[in-house]
Scaffold this motif. Structure first.
Motif, PDB file in Angstrom:
ATOM      1  N   VAL A 202       0.850  -1.196   0.000  1.00 31.31           N
ATOM      2  CA  VAL A 202       0.000   0.000   0.000  1.00 31.31           C
ATOM      3  C   VAL A 202       0.888   1.250   0.000  1.00 31.31           C
ATOM      4  N   TYR A 203       1.915   1.224   0.835  1.00 26.05           N
ATOM      5  CA  TYR A 203       2.806   2.391   0.914  1.00 26.05           C
ATOM      6  C   TYR A 203       3.497   2.639  -0.436  1.00 26.05           C
ATOM      7  N   LYS A 204       3.995   1.557  -1.031  1.00 26.38           N
ATOM      8  CA  LYS A 204       4.687   1.684  -2.322  1.00 26.38           C
ATOM      9  C   LYS A 204       3.718   2.209  -3.397  1.00 26.38           C
ATOM     10  N   THR A 205       2.488   1.739  -3.350  1.00 26.26           N
ATOM     11  CA  THR A 205       1.481   2.192  -4.324  1.00 26.26           C
ATOM     12  C   THR A 205       1.277   3.703  -4.214  1.00 26.26           C
ATOM     13  N   ILE A 206       1.246   4.194  -2.967  1.00 22.89           N
ATOM     14  CA  ILE A 206       1.044   5.634  -2.765  1.00 22.89           C
ATOM     15  C   ILE A 206       2.281   6.407  -3.236  1.00 22.89           C
ATOM     16  N   VAL A 207       3.450   5.919  -2.852  1.00 22.51           N
ATOM     17  CA  VAL A 207       4.688   6.610  -3.263  1.00 22.51           C
ATOM     18  C   VAL A 207       4.789   6.640  -4.787  1.00 22.51           C
ATOM     19  N   ASP A 208       4.500   5.504  -5.418  1.00 23.66           N
ATOM     20  CA  ASP A 208       4.649   5.402  -6.879  1.00 23.66           C
ATOM     21  C   ASP A 208       3.463   5.964  -7.658  1.00 23.66           C
ATOM     22  N   LYS A 209       2.456   6.479  -6.955  1.00 24.43           N
ATOM     23  CA  LYS A 209       1.243   7.040  -7.594  1.00 24.43           C
ATOM     24  C   LYS A 209       0.565   6.004  -8.493  1.00 24.43           C
ATOM     25  N   LYS A 210       0.281   4.855  -7.930  1.00 25.28           N
ATOM     26  CA  LYS A 210      -0.255   3.757  -8.741  1.00 25.28           C
ATOM     27  C   LYS A 210      -1.614   3.267  -8.218  1.00 25.28           C
ATOM     28  N   THR A 211      -2.041   2.166  -8.844  1.00 25.26           N
ATOM     29  CA  THR A 211      -3.262   1.482  -8.411  1.00 25.26           C
ATOM     30  C   THR A 211      -2.869   0.075  -7.980  1.00 25.26           C
ATOM     31  N   LEU A 212      -3.424  -0.362  -6.858  1.00 24.61           N
ATOM     32  CA  LEU A 212      -3.106  -1.707  -6.358  1.00 24.61           C
ATOM     33  C   LEU A 212      -4.387  -2.530  -6.248  1.00 24.61           C
ATOM     34  N   PHE A 213      -4.317  -3.772  -6.692  1.00 21.91           N
ATOM     35  CA  PHE A 213      -5.399  -4.731  -6.457  1.00 21.91           C
ATOM     36  C   PHE A 213      -4.837  -5.765  -5.492  1.00 21.91           C
ATOM     37  N   ALA A 214      -5.384  -5.809  -4.290  1.00 23.43           N
ATOM     38  CA  ALA A 214      -4.831  -6.709  -3.282  1.00 23.43           C
ATOM     39  C   ALA A 214      -5.886  -7.688  -2.800  1.00 23.43           C
ATOM     40  N   SER A 215      -5.588  -8.971  -2.976  1.00 19.51           N
ATOM     41  CA  SER A 215      -6.441  -9.990  -2.417  1.00 19.51           C
ATOM     42  C   SER A 215      -5.738 -10.486  -1.159  1.00 19.51           C
ATOM     43  N   ALA A 216      -6.355 -10.275  -0.011  1.00 24.05           N
ATOM     44  CA  ALA A 216      -5.693 -10.632   1.247  1.00 24.05           C
ATOM     45  C   ALA A 216      -6.691 -11.370   2.125  1.00 24.05           C
ATOM     46  N   SER A 217      -6.327 -12.574   2.515  1.00 25.17           N
ATOM     47  CA  SER A 217      -7.264 -13.425   3.254  1.00 25.17           C
ATOM     48  C   SER A 217      -7.768 -12.791   4.538  1.00 25.17           C
ATOM     49  N   THR A 218      -8.953 -13.209   4.930  1.00 21.81           N
ATOM     50  CA  THR A 218      -9.504 -12.775   6.208  1.00 21.81           C
ATOM     51  C   THR A 218      -8.541 -13.225   7.302  1.00 21.81           C
ATOM     52  N   GLY A 219      -8.380 -12.420   8.309  1.00 16.28           N
ATOM     53  CA  GLY A 219      -7.500 -12.812   9.401  1.00 16.28           C
ATOM     54  C   GLY A 219      -6.164 -12.095   9.352  1.00 16.28           C
ATOM     55  N   ILE A 220      -5.874 -11.446   8.247  1.00 12.85           N
ATOM     56  CA  ILE A 220      -4.597 -10.739   8.126  1.00 12.85           C
ATOM     57  C   ILE A 220      -4.622  -9.415   8.884  1.00 12.85           C
ATOM     58  N   GLY A 221      -5.787  -8.816   8.970  1.00 15.99           N
ATOM     59  CA  GLY A 221      -5.889  -7.483   9.572  1.00 15.99           C
ATOM     60  C   GLY A 221      -5.760  -6.440   8.473  1.00 15.99           C
ATOM     61  N   LYS A 222      -6.645  -6.550   7.497  1.00 17.47           N
ATOM     62  CA  LYS A 222      -6.539  -5.689   6.305  1.00 17.47           C
ATOM     63  C   LYS A 222      -6.737  -4.209   6.631  1.00 17.47           C
ATOM     64  N   ILE A 546      -2.301 -12.300  -0.992  1.00 24.46           N
ATOM     65  CA  ILE A 546      -1.667 -12.744   0.252  1.00 24.46           C
ATOM     66  C   ILE A 546      -2.481 -13.898   0.830  1.00 24.46           C
ATOM     67  N   PRO A 547      -1.877 -15.079   0.914  1.00 20.94           N
ATOM     68  CA  PRO A 547      -2.641 -16.227   1.410  1.00 20.94           C
ATOM     69  C   PRO A 547      -2.928 -16.127   2.906  1.00 20.94           C
ATOM     70  N   SER A 548      -3.784 -17.010   3.360  1.00 25.82           N
ATOM     71  CA  SER A 548      -4.135 -17.028   4.784  1.00 25.82           C
ATOM     72  C   SER A 548      -2.889 -17.283   5.624  1.00 25.82           C
ATOM     73  N   PRO A 549      -2.769 -16.594   6.742  1.00 27.99           N
ATOM     74  CA  PRO A 549      -1.594 -16.801   7.593  1.00 27.99           C
ATOM     75  C   PRO A 549      -1.688 -18.086   8.424  1.00 27.99           C
ATOM     76  N   PHE A 550      -2.838 -18.747   8.392  1.00 22.36           N
ATOM     77  CA  PHE A 550      -3.034 -19.905   9.269  1.00 22.36           C
ATOM     78  C   PHE A 550      -2.833 -21.223   8.521  1.00 22.36           C
ATOM     79  N   ALA A 551      -2.348 -22.237   9.261  1.00 22.94           N
ATOM     80  CA  ALA A 551      -2.078 -23.543   8.644  1.00 22.94           C
ATOM     81  C   ALA A 551      -3.371 -24.101   8.060  1.00 22.94           C
ATOM     82  N   ARG A 552      -3.323 -24.486   6.787  1.00 20.00           N
ATOM     83  CA  ARG A 552      -4.570 -24.906   6.163  1.00 20.00           C
ATOM     84  C   ARG A 552      -5.071 -26.245   6.717  1.00 20.00           C
ATOM     85  N   GLU A 553      -4.165 -27.014   7.302  1.00 16.28           N
ATOM     86  CA  GLU A 553      -4.561 -28.308   7.872  1.00 16.28           C
ATOM     87  C   GLU A 553      -5.551 -28.129   9.025  1.00 16.28           C
TER      88      GLU A 553
END
Ligand code: SF4
Length: 753
Positions: A202-222, A546-553
């Protein structure tokens, strides 16, 4: 260092000179096309040596700051040594009602232009002229004043004096805001897995004046991972403002909590949450006129004081705070929020304040946008929301009714013309069109002018509603391109014409243009290509997943290949409810089962409770209030001694945006692949996407459906050590095209219990 503040002449004088009341909830501003037409009409009468649309700018020092103002002067008329500054204004009022002193703000704007121009060209005096044009009759009326440079200068500094009262507080706040955001640290001891990556992107996107599409699993703290880097960018002088856009109350609350946490850690920032008008209005009936509402009466006389007061006292300006200050200063709480949106540092609001051309914050200057980032939460929702924002319709019956009610008037003639035109359309049986009906749009423009002329004189509900619908229709017609289609529905004598946006990507791109950075994020922005396509993505945009941070098992995934297609539902109902029981028996704790429709849910609920009356159950109802929704969710708590099974619908209030953390939810069962109901509009979308080289069926049906499935599954929020179960019921989950859409965390499934 001298502080430089940029503002347009228009915004500056409007700030200082505004006064009076909010009137009738409709603005008499003419449409863009109409406004341009009127300007052109006057400018056509200019002589060869005259100039039009002249850009002027100046730096005006005041105490320890400098205000950089700019604007576009409508006309510069030259006659020998005499220079006249012409400011053109259109009005819906009769010209007899417009006197020399009716609009001091118009004089102020023109005097500013005169002052700047005279300063640049060393002129000792200029003529200031206001040209009023009546939009209906096109009659003109002019007022002139000859002013010396000194007179204009003294006027300009009087305006500056007033503006400085607000500006000084703003500058003082900005110094503190920048200092505290620079030193602010991440408010947790460590970053969770994936969190640093998201925040960094997100920070790099702002610095570079860009657009970011971020898929980030629930639980990351988006929420915190997007807000924190944006706030840091303010400290680094990359940003001045940020919008956190969200479609749901619950995600709005999460954003407020994140800002509050940062404030508790020392950040000095003004954060505003915008609440919808129908929710925050103080009146029983929302009639925004000085006669009907004391908060509309004299609103503009008191609003500057209210803004200064709230900014001096508050940091988190949420609904409660707005209501408190709105009552104190007797100003409309909704319009108060809109005023504040232009001056605070962070705004939490619905998508429409940026993306909807009807309600977007029009006074956000290009200059401000360049230093503003937009963070779009749960961005998958924006696709359908945007389709609604960029579609519009009108009904024949309204115009027929108005023609009758306003007999023998020019409004009746305008309404009749639209009624007749729609009648012709009905007869032609040309019900699906690629091209815009330009003739109808012109008739609508004439109707708008006639309606405004009536609405300034009287209140009339049907006229006001039809006026708004027609205005929206014309507004959307201005955007019409090959991503739209026009269709007509005929039902007995009713004819409904709809401009339907099939693909909102170009409009989203256009509305997001000019901002420094755009971040679209969601737990389910998959498939990334589809969302990038429909949200206006470009080839050089940033994309991360960004995949889920939790063990999928720790999550057991089961696919039960029963058909949930409409024709098979009766047949598979019995085995399905037994399967529910098998799944919920697998472990202690609460479960949620999601269905593609209310009817299907109710049938399954009946069967389940018949077979298993001892299991505690709850069922979602249509149109639950916020309180009922909270009560429903409150039942899902970790202290329960007996298992609870909740029945809810996919794509509804319980399948998205609610976080049932920890032990509140042990398992989720999803019935079906979430496919939207086959229908006319969806089929048109399918054909359109097919025609532009995409897989039409996937774009119109499969992807939006699977998104609902992934969202529902995402309600199961596990921590590092928790275990849980996700069961997917439908044989299509075993087909390759659906399998490809399952997230990595779900790909270790077993078939059947
Ligand atoms: S308080 Fe309600 S009725 Fe009054 S101006 Fe505001 S929105 Fe309109």
């Amino acid at each position: 260092m001298t502080n430089i503040v940029k503002i347009s002449v228009r915004n500056l004088v409007e700030y200082v000179y505004r006064s009076g009341s909010i009137e009738s909830g409709f603005r008499t501003a003419t449409t863009m096309i109409e406004g341009t037409r009127i300007h052109q009409l006057v400018q056509k009468g200019y002589q060869e040596q005259d100039e039009k649309e002249v850009f002027v700018e100046a730096e005006i020092p005041y105490e320890d700051f400098v205000v950089r103002v700019d604007g576009r002067c409508d006309g510069l008329l030259k006659d020998g040594d005499t220079v006249t500054i012409d400011e053109i204004k259109s009005t819906v009022h009769p010209l007899d009602d417009v006197q020399e002193d009716t609009h001091p703000v118009h004089w102020a704007q023109a005097i500013f232009y005169g002052y700047i121009y005279a300063g640049d060209h060393d002129l000792s005096k200029v003529t200031i002229q206001l040209t009023y044009v009546q939009v209906k009759t096109l009659e003109q009326k002019q007022f002139r004043r000859v002013m010396t440079y000194e007179e204009m200068e003294s006027f300009v500094y009087k305006v500056m004096e007033e503006y400085a009262l607000f500006l000084k507080g703003k500058i003082k706040h900005k110094i503190m805001r920048n200092k505290t955001s620079k030193t602010l640290e991440f408010p947790f001891e460590t970053y969770r897995e994936g969190q640093r990556k998201l925040a960094g992107s997100v920070y790099k996107t702002i610095v570079d004046k860009k657009t970011l599409f971020a898929s980030a699993s629930t639980g990351i703290g988006k929420t915190i991972s997007t807000i924190f880097p944006a706030v840091k960018a303010i400290g680094e002088r990359k940003l001045e403002k940020l919008f956190y856009l969200t479609a749901k109350t619950i995600t709005r609350t999460a954003a407020e909590e994140a800002f509050r946490l940062l404030i508790d850690h020392g950040l000095d920032i003004h954060v505003l949450t915008i609440t919808a008008k129908d929710k925050i209005c103080f009146q029983e009936e929302t009639i925004c006129t000085s006669v009907n509402c004391p908060f509309a009466d004299g609103f503009y006389d008191r609003i500057n004081g209210a803004v200064i007061d709230i900014l001096e006292q508050e940091k988190m300006i949420n609904r409660m705070v707005i209501e408190q200050y709105a009552r104190k200063h007797r100003v409309c709480p909704f319009e108060f929020q809109v005023e504040l949106a232009y001056v605070v540092d962070a705004i939490i609001c619905d998508y429409n304040y940026i993306f909807d051309p009807r309600v977007s914050l029009k006074r956000l200057m290009e200059e401000q946008k360049k230093k503003t980032a937009i963070l779009v939460d749960e961005a998958h929702n924006l696709v359908d929301r945007a389709r609604e924002m960029y579609s519009a319709e009108i009904n024949k019956s309204n115009f027929l009714q108005l023609k009758r009610e306003f007999k023998n008037s020019s409004l009746a003639t305008a309404a009749k013309a639209i009624n007749d035109h729609l009648l012709q359309v009905k007869k032609s049986e040309d019900y699906l069109r690629k091209d815009l009906d330009k003739e109808l749009v012109e008739l609508c423009e004439t109707f708008i002018i006639e309606a405004e002329a009536e609405l300034v004189k009287m209140e009339h509900e049907l006229l006001l509603d039809t006026y708004f619908a027609t205005k929206t229709f014309v507004k959307i017609a201005e955007l019409y391109n090959d991503q739209f289609v026009t269709y007509v529905e005929v039902q007995k004598s009713e004819v409904r014409m709809k401009l339907f946006c099939l693909d909102p990507s170009e409009q989203i791109l256009k509305m997001g243009k000019g901002f420094r950075a755009r971040v679209f994020f969601s737990a389910t922005l998959t498939p990334a290509g589809y969302y990038k396509d429909l949200l206006g993505g470009q080839s050089d945009d940033y994309v991360i997943s960004i995949p889920s941070p939790f063990a999928r098992e720790n999550t057991e995934v089961i696919i039960q290949p029963l058909s949930t297609r409409y024709r098979d539902r009766e047949k598979t109902m019995e085995p399905m409810v037994h399967f529910f029981k098998d799944v919920v028996d697998k472990m202690d704790g609460n479960f949620l089962i999601f269905f593609p429709s209310y009817q299907y849910m109710r049938n399954a609920y009946e069967q389940f409770t018949d077979h298993y009356p001892s299991v505690a159950t709850m069922i979602q109802d249509v149109g639950m209030s916020e309180g009922e929704r909270e009560d429903f969710l409150a039942e899902f708590n970790s202290e329960r001694t007996e298992k609870l099974v909740g029945f809810a619908v996919l794509g509804g209030i319980f399948s998205e945006g609610v976080d049932l953390k920890g032990d509140r939810l042990q398992g989720v069962i999803v019935v079906g692949v979430g496919m939207p109901q086959i229908g006319f509009e969806r089929d048109m979308m399918k054909d359109y996407f097919q025609s532009v080289g995409k897989n039409g069926f996937h774009y119109a049906y499969v992807y939006p459906g699977m998104n609902k499935v992934l969202q529902a599954g995402g309600r199961l929020i596990r921590s590092d050590s928790d275990t849980g179960v996700i069961a997917l019921i439908d044989d299509r989950f075993l087909q390759r095209k659906y399998q490809a859409l399952l997230p990595y965390e779900w790909q270790h499934y077993t078939i059947g219990v």
